[in-house]
Design an enzyme around this catalytic site. Structure first.
Site, PDB file in Angstrom:
ATOM      1  N   GLY A 225       0.769  -1.241   0.000  1.00 60.02           N
ATOM      2  CA  GLY A 225       0.000   0.000   0.000  1.00 60.02           C
ATOM      3  C   GLY A 225       0.792   1.279   0.000  1.00 60.02           C
ATOM      4  O   GLY A 225       0.227   2.357  -0.161  1.00 60.02           O
ATOM      5  N   GLU A 259       4.434  -6.243   1.798  1.00 61.72           N
ATOM      6  CA  GLU A 259       3.967  -6.684   0.474  1.00 61.72           C
ATOM      7  C   GLU A 259       3.810  -5.514  -0.498  1.00 61.72           C
ATOM      8  O   GLU A 259       2.717  -5.236  -0.977  1.00 61.72           O
ATOM      9  CB  GLU A 259       2.604  -7.376   0.624  1.00 61.72           C
ATOM     10  CG  GLU A 259       2.566  -8.503   1.628  1.00 61.72           C
ATOM     11  CD  GLU A 259       1.133  -8.939   1.979  1.00 61.72           C
ATOM     12  OE1 GLU A 259       0.167  -8.236   1.617  1.00 61.72           O
ATOM     13  OE2 GLU A 259       0.995  -9.990   2.615  1.00 61.72           O
ATOM     14  N   GLY A 261       3.653  -3.396  -3.812  1.00 64.91           N
ATOM     15  CA  GLY A 261       3.458  -3.632  -5.241  1.00 64.91           C
ATOM     16  C   GLY A 261       3.801  -2.357  -5.977  1.00 64.91           C
ATOM     17  O   GLY A 261       4.887  -2.179  -6.523  1.00 64.91           O
ATOM     18  N   ARG A 298      -6.612   2.593 -15.525  1.00 62.55           N
ATOM     19  CA  ARG A 298      -6.657   3.369 -14.275  1.00 62.55           C
ATOM     20  C   ARG A 298      -7.358   4.723 -14.409  1.00 62.55           C
ATOM     21  O   ARG A 298      -8.153   5.080 -13.540  1.00 62.55           O
ATOM     22  CB  ARG A 298      -5.253   3.527 -13.676  1.00 62.55           C
ATOM     23  CG  ARG A 298      -4.615   2.182 -13.293  1.00 62.55           C
ATOM     24  CD  ARG A 298      -3.311   2.338 -12.524  1.00 62.55           C
ATOM     25  NE  ARG A 298      -3.544   2.904 -11.218  1.00 62.55           N
ATOM     26  CZ  ARG A 298      -3.367   4.165 -10.884  1.00 62.55           C
ATOM     27  NH1 ARG A 298      -2.908   5.041 -11.757  1.00 62.55           N
ATOM     28  NH2 ARG A 298      -3.633   4.573  -9.667  1.00 62.55           N
ATOM     29  N   TYR A 302     -10.470   4.688 -11.886  1.00 60.15           N
ATOM     30  CA  TYR A 302     -10.299   5.442 -10.633  1.00 60.15           C
ATOM     31  C   TYR A 302     -10.195   6.944 -10.868  1.00 60.15           C
ATOM     32  O   TYR A 302      -9.864   7.675  -9.939  1.00 60.15           O
ATOM     33  CB  TYR A 302      -8.994   5.052  -9.926  1.00 60.15           C
ATOM     34  CG  TYR A 302      -8.699   3.602  -9.756  1.00 60.15           C
ATOM     35  CD1 TYR A 302      -9.529   2.774  -9.013  1.00 60.15           C
ATOM     36  CD2 TYR A 302      -7.533   3.056 -10.300  1.00 60.15           C
ATOM     37  CE1 TYR A 302      -9.211   1.441  -8.831  1.00 60.15           C
ATOM     38  CE2 TYR A 302      -7.212   1.724 -10.120  1.00 60.15           C
ATOM     39  CZ  TYR A 302      -8.053   0.926  -9.384  1.00 60.15           C
ATOM     40  OH  TYR A 302      -7.719  -0.379  -9.200  1.00 60.15           O
ATOM     41  N   CYS A 328     -14.818   2.002 -28.073  1.00 57.03           N
ATOM     42  CA  CYS A 328     -16.150   2.593 -28.180  1.00 57.03           C
ATOM     43  C   CYS A 328     -16.817   2.717 -26.827  1.00 57.03           C
ATOM     44  O   CYS A 328     -17.755   1.980 -26.490  1.00 57.03           O
ATOM     45  CB  CYS A 328     -17.006   1.764 -29.126  1.00 57.03           C
ATOM     46  SG  CYS A 328     -16.279   1.745 -30.763  1.00 57.03           S
ATOM     47  N   GLU A 329     -16.318   3.615 -26.020  1.00 56.95           N
ATOM     48  CA  GLU A 329     -16.869   3.925 -24.703  1.00 56.95           C
ATOM     49  C   GLU A 329     -16.510   5.373 -24.425  1.00 56.95           C
ATOM     50  O   GLU A 329     -15.361   5.773 -24.649  1.00 56.95           O
ATOM     51  CB  GLU A 329     -16.187   3.092 -23.592  1.00 56.95           C
ATOM     52  CG  GLU A 329     -16.370   1.603 -23.656  1.00 56.95           C
ATOM     53  CD  GLU A 329     -17.718   1.119 -23.169  1.00 56.95           C
ATOM     54  OE1 GLU A 329     -18.427   1.859 -22.468  1.00 56.95           O
ATOM     55  OE2 GLU A 329     -18.067  -0.022 -23.521  1.00 56.95           O
ATOM     56  N   TYR A 357      -0.348  -1.894 -12.063  1.00 59.70           N
ATOM     57  CA  TYR A 357      -1.777  -1.889 -12.397  1.00 59.70           C
ATOM     58  C   TYR A 357      -2.007  -1.280 -13.778  1.00 59.70           C
ATOM     59  O   TYR A 357      -2.999  -0.590 -14.012  1.00 59.70           O
ATOM     60  CB  TYR A 357      -2.587  -1.178 -11.294  1.00 59.70           C
ATOM     61  CG  TYR A 357      -2.247  -1.758  -9.925  1.00 59.70           C
ATOM     62  CD1 TYR A 357      -2.643  -3.050  -9.605  1.00 59.70           C
ATOM     63  CD2 TYR A 357      -1.482  -1.054  -9.006  1.00 59.70           C
ATOM     64  CE1 TYR A 357      -2.296  -3.623  -8.397  1.00 59.70           C
ATOM     65  CE2 TYR A 357      -1.125  -1.617  -7.783  1.00 59.70           C
ATOM     66  CZ  TYR A 357      -1.541  -2.903  -7.493  1.00 59.70           C
ATOM     67  OH  TYR A 357      -1.187  -3.467  -6.293  1.00 59.70           O
TER      68      TYR A 357
HETATM   69  C1  PLP Z   1      -2.786  -5.430  -3.764  1.00 60.79           C
HETATM   70  C2  PLP Z   1      -2.182  -5.935  -2.533  1.00 60.79           C
HETATM   71  C3  PLP Z   1      -0.883  -5.540  -2.159  1.00 60.79           C
HETATM   72  C4  PLP Z   1      -0.081  -4.527  -2.919  1.00 60.79           C
HETATM   73  O1  PLP Z   1      -0.636  -3.252  -2.864  1.00 60.79           O
HETATM   74  P1  PLP Z   1       0.185  -1.991  -3.387  1.00 60.79           P
HETATM   75  O2  PLP Z   1      -0.708  -0.847  -3.122  1.00 60.79           O
HETATM   76  O3  PLP Z   1       0.431  -2.185  -4.825  1.00 60.79           O
HETATM   77  O4  PLP Z   1       1.445  -1.925  -2.595  1.00 60.79           O
HETATM   78  C5  PLP Z   1      -0.352  -6.097  -1.021  1.00 60.79           C
HETATM   79  N1  PLP Z   1      -1.026  -7.010  -0.285  1.00 60.79           N
HETATM   80  C6  PLP Z   1      -2.280  -7.410  -0.614  1.00 60.79           C
HETATM   81  C7  PLP Z   1      -2.970  -8.406   0.222  1.00 60.79           C
HETATM   82  C8  PLP Z   1      -2.889  -6.876  -1.733  1.00 60.79           C
HETATM   83  O5  PLP Z   1      -4.144  -7.265  -2.054  1.00 60.79           O
END
Ligand code: PLP
Length: 403
Positions: A225, A259, A261, A298, A302, A328-329, A357
């Site tokens: 996150g 975690e 991403g 995205r 969002y 076509c949207e 993403y």
């Molecule tokens: C999507 C997700 C992440 C990664 O989120 P980021 O915002 O990309 O860092 C980590 N853990 C879980 C369980 C997720 O669903």
């Protein structure tokens, strides 16, 4: 400096370009921030699951956070060892749970009492003990976009603290479950530290109360996150992030699992698209490009902002334009009211922060093949996924055509 003109000529457009050296820097910065403790960075595969990108993280020592068994297999294929792989997600199928147990990954992040029951039953059938962690929902508002907010009870993710405690007791008393961790993930694109600290504190208190009843956990999984800069937003420095978490773990001897991403891959990625036409409808200026919402959803999904770079010098005053694709949207746009100089057929636009993403959320809507993907490492470019052809798109349907 990346030579987008050369890349567009060599690989055509639309095109995804990933700067692996940037991803390395992000990984190293975050790993360094946690150095006071044992830590495992488990790259969230869904952010950018290209095998070569995942292999790059594997070589840096990264683990993987996966949200489907397909992602678990991707991580293994890319070279991430099984003991660094986690399996998260709110809706795992029986077959997925079975395979995850058989593959002997580090642990499964369980998201409900019902799922805990399935994991136990399947482990029993297999005559195994499944390592699990429970995703708790600390009911903290992460102050991010509602679609990427996950840490409140109104979101579908995780279990409340009371239920979690019951589940740990169940797991501890089961021959087929081994509770090894606790997990939370309150949302994505987090730019404020306080909600993270607050969630970590609630979860750390939970660990202490579990310790008091003789349930000892090894992994403190803080989810992902961590936000990045798309525009000019204030972000959280890795050091401050790590300190906030380390600060609440006093007296607890646990390995931190994180975690990330987006933080690792987003700003290493670029989406390159070519201008097809300019058009004016009344007062409104549109730049029609060859990339679309099926490539990068995205903005449509969002209302996300991506910085746009015009490749090369352009004459003339900048005026606001919507950058739209051929799909076509009316929701098919890459940017709204973006100040751009006059553009011509063949000009190149580069959308920044497209390494997370982006490609992975793509589709074949409008029978559009997905873009090629290219990486750059030490100044050298190489193809890591071919552009999809018409034949690829119909391959699974063709045999069913009746005369
Ligand atoms: C999507 C997700 C992440 C990664 O989120 P980021 O915002 O990309 O860092 C980590 N853990 C879980 C369980 C997720 O669903």
């Amino acid at each position: 400096m990346i030579d987008f003109r050369y890349l567009a000529q060599r690989y055509s457009t639309p095109l995804y370009v990933y700067d692996l050296d940037h991803m390395t820097k992000q990984y190293e910065a975050l790993k360094e921030a946690f150095k006071a403790r044992k830590s495992l960075l488990a790259y969230a595969i869904k952010a950018n699951s290209n095998l070569s990108v995942v292999r790059h993280f594997a070589r840096l020592g990264s683990g993987a956070d996966c949200v489907s068994i397909g992602e678990v297999k991707r991580a293994l294929l890319a070279g991430i060892p099984k003991y660094k792989i986690l399996f998260s997600g709110v809706g795992k199928k029986d077959e997925e749970i079975r395979e995850a147990i058989e593959l002997d990954i580090l642990y499964i992040n369980v998201e409900s009492e019902a799922e805990l029951g399935r994991v136990e039953a399947i482990a029993k059938e297999l005559g195994k003990e499944a390592r699990i962690s429970i995703r708790v929902n600390p009911n903290v508002d992460p102050k991010t976009h509602p679609y990427i907010s996950t840490g409140l009870h109104e979101n579908k993710f995780g279990v409340d603290m009371e239920s979690a405690k019951r589940m740990y007791i169940t797991a501890k008393n089961s021959d087929n479950l081994d509770p090894v961790g606790i997990h939370f993930h309150i949302g994505s694109q987090l730019t404020e530290l306080e909600p993270i600290r607050e969630a970590a504190e609630i979860v750390a208190d939970m660990v202490r109360s579990l310790n008091a009843i003789d349930i000892e956990l090894k992994f403190f999984d803080v989810g992902g996150g961590l936000g990045i800069r798309y525009d000019d937003e204030e972000t959280i420095a890795p050091y401050d992030y790590a300190q906030a978490i380390l600060g609440v773990l006093k007296g607890l001897d646990m390995t931190i699992v994180c975690e990330p991403g987006r933080f690792l891959s987003a700003n290493g990625g670029y989406f390159v698209t070519k201008v097809l036409y300019e058009k004016i409808n009344g007062e409104k200026r549109f730049v029609v490009v060859d990339g679309a919402m099926n490539d990068l959803i995205r903005p449509s999904l969002y209302n996300a902002y991506h910085k746009v770079e015009v490749v090369g010098e352009k004459e003339g005053e900048k005026t606001p334009a919507d950058i739209v694709g051929p799909v076509c949207e009316s929701g098919d746009f890459l940017a709204k009211n973006y100040p751009l100089p006059p553009l011509e057929h063949g000009d190149l636009l580069v959308l920044h922060s497209a390494g997370a993403y982006g490609f992975g959320m793509g589709s074949n809507y409008n029978t559009r093949g997905r873009s090629a993907e290219v990486v750059i490492e030490n100044g050298k470019d190489r193809l890591v996924r071919k552009r999809e052809t018409f034949e690829d798109l119909i391959a699974l349907e063709k045999e069913f055509l009746e005369d």
